[in-house]
Design an enzyme around this catalytic site. Structure first.
Site, PDB file in Angstrom:
ATOM      1  N   PRO A   2       0.837  -1.209   0.000  1.00  0.00           N
ATOM      2  CA  PRO A   2       0.000   0.000   0.000  1.00  0.00           C
ATOM      3  C   PRO A   2       0.866   1.251   0.000  1.00  0.00           C
ATOM      4  O   PRO A   2       1.825   1.351   0.754  1.00  0.00           O
ATOM      5  CB  PRO A   2      -0.793  -0.104   1.301  1.00  0.00           C
ATOM      6  CG  PRO A   2      -0.721  -1.538   1.694  1.00  0.00           C
ATOM      7  CD  PRO A   2       0.573  -2.054   1.154  1.00  0.00           C
ATOM      8  N   GLU A   3       0.521   2.180  -0.858  1.00  0.00           N
ATOM      9  CA  GLU A   3       1.248   3.449  -0.942  1.00  0.00           C
ATOM     10  C   GLU A   3       0.399   4.533  -0.288  1.00  0.00           C
ATOM     11  O   GLU A   3      -0.729   4.292   0.123  1.00  0.00           O
ATOM     12  CB  GLU A   3       1.489   3.788  -2.418  1.00  0.00           C
ATOM     13  CG  GLU A   3       2.318   2.754  -3.161  1.00  0.00           C
ATOM     14  CD  GLU A   3       3.810   2.924  -2.907  1.00  0.00           C
ATOM     15  OE1 GLU A   3       4.189   3.869  -2.181  1.00  0.00           O
ATOM     16  OE2 GLU A   3       4.577   2.105  -3.408  1.00  0.00           O
ATOM     17  N   HIS A 114      -5.419 -14.828  11.258  1.00  0.00           N
ATOM     18  CA  HIS A 114      -4.682 -13.675  10.734  1.00  0.00           C
ATOM     19  C   HIS A 114      -5.218 -12.347  11.260  1.00  0.00           C
ATOM     20  O   HIS A 114      -4.720 -11.291  10.902  1.00  0.00           O
ATOM     21  CB  HIS A 114      -4.751 -13.653   9.205  1.00  0.00           C
ATOM     22  CG  HIS A 114      -4.189 -14.887   8.560  1.00  0.00           C
ATOM     23  ND1 HIS A 114      -2.901 -15.324   8.803  1.00  0.00           N
ATOM     24  CD2 HIS A 114      -4.724 -15.764   7.685  1.00  0.00           C
ATOM     25  CE1 HIS A 114      -2.681 -16.432   8.107  1.00  0.00           C
ATOM     26  NE2 HIS A 114      -3.767 -16.722   7.423  1.00  0.00           N
ATOM     27  N   ARG A 134       0.422 -11.823   6.338  1.00  0.00           N
ATOM     28  CA  ARG A 134       1.882 -11.939   6.295  1.00  0.00           C
ATOM     29  C   ARG A 134       2.563 -11.227   7.457  1.00  0.00           C
ATOM     30  O   ARG A 134       3.778 -11.277   7.587  1.00  0.00           O
ATOM     31  CB  ARG A 134       2.399 -11.431   4.948  1.00  0.00           C
ATOM     32  CG  ARG A 134       1.975 -12.387   3.826  1.00  0.00           C
ATOM     33  CD  ARG A 134       2.280 -11.826   2.462  1.00  0.00           C
ATOM     34  NE  ARG A 134       3.713 -11.735   2.206  1.00  0.00           N
ATOM     35  CZ  ARG A 134       4.223 -11.229   1.092  1.00  0.00           C
ATOM     36  NH1 ARG A 134       3.422 -10.767   0.158  1.00  0.00           N
ATOM     37  NH2 ARG A 134       5.516 -11.168   0.924  1.00  0.00           N
TER      38      ARG A 134
END
Ligand SMILES: [Zn+2]
Length: 292
Positions: A2-3, A114, A134
């Protein structure tokens, strides 16, 4: 990853969901590198706190609490933050297989292994989930006035930075302007694609040493960076990156990249062939004719 635009879109979507609400209970997974503050401390400290504001600093989300504490959230590579039963809160990567599908997210979400952080509020409204398959995401609770090296090393925000900020950071540097734009201590939030696109719009070649970039060019660059970031925010991040909104539906993805990933294609401005070159271990894409 994500930016800035995706993080800003997430912030705007989460803001009405969390601001003004008081946390009643906190659920976490076991201690891991996801937690910069131990999960037991979060479960102990957060209940009773009201969220006063949700801000963005670079690619970090910062929830300001009524206690003066700040809760720092970073999405990492695949992090998703969303509210129970509220569709389309977190953007999904079209390429990240570990992410929830739009359908999964829109159904009543059941926290899984998660789901590292879950906030329940005292109004019994929707819970907030932070899920990250992750675990490159981060969560940290900072005491009132506690310094944060992660935030303080960041330069001015790319969405509002002006040419003088780039000029100040670049004028004594030999490093290529492309590398300087990616330096988060000079400007916070410019990612690789956005740097290439802004350099193209400003007609500055990415290899040019920082100290050879003029004041005028720095002004053009700052304006180009704001333009590509704002356009990306307006499209939910979908015009530039490979992120799509779960509720975007077919046709929402518009590839507006002019040079990035277009090596060998014709420059949209002058028809010369776009080149790719590795600068500072990152790919740079540029037009050899109209970027000087
Ligand atoms: Zn060109």
């Amino acid at each position: 990853m994500p930016e800035l635009p995706e993080v800003e879109v997430t912030r705007r979507q989460l803001e009405p969901l969390v601001v003004g609400r008081r946390i009643a209970r906190v659920f976490t997974t076991r201690p891991s590198y996801f937690f910069l503050t131990p999960p037991a401390a979060l479960r102990r400290s957060l209940p009773g706190r009201r969220v006063e504001a949700l801000e963005r600093v670079g690619k970090y989300l910062v929830a300001r609490l009524d206690s003066g504490e700040r809760l720092l959230l970073h999405l990492g590579m695949t992090g998703q933050i969303f509210g129970a039963g509220i569709p389309g809160v977190r953007l999904l990567s079209s390429s990240a297989g570990a992410s929830l599908t739009p359908e999964e997210q829109q159904q009543a979400f059941r926290p899984d292994r998660h789901t590292h952080l879950r906030l329940r509020f005292d109004d019994r409204g929707p819970d907030l989930f932070f899920r990250d398959a992750r675990k490159f995401g981060k969560v940290q609770l900072m005491r009132p006035g506690e310094p944060s090296p992660r935030l303080e090393r960041l330069g001015p925000d790319a969405l509002t930075a002006r040419g003088k900020h780039i000029l100040e950071g670049a004028r004594t540097r030999r490093a290529p302007i492309k590398s300087l734009l990616l330096d988060q201590s000079l400007l916070a939030g410019v990612g690789n694609i956005y740097a290439d696109e802004a350099l193209f719009l400003a007609r500055v070649r990415p290899t040019r040493p920082g100290r050879r970039v003029s004041r005028d060019e720095c002004n053009r660059l700052a304006s180009a960076i704001r333009r590509v970031l704002r356009r990306s925010i307006a499209t939910g991040g979908s015009s530039i990156s490979d992120y799509v909104q779960p509720d975007g539906g077919a046709g929402a993805y518009q590839d507006e990249r002019r040079v990035y990933g277009r090596e060998g294609e014709a420059c949209p401005r002058c028809r010369a062939t776009i080149r790719r070159k590795v600068i500072g271990q990152r790919s740079a894409h540029y037009c050899p004719r109209c970027q000087k």
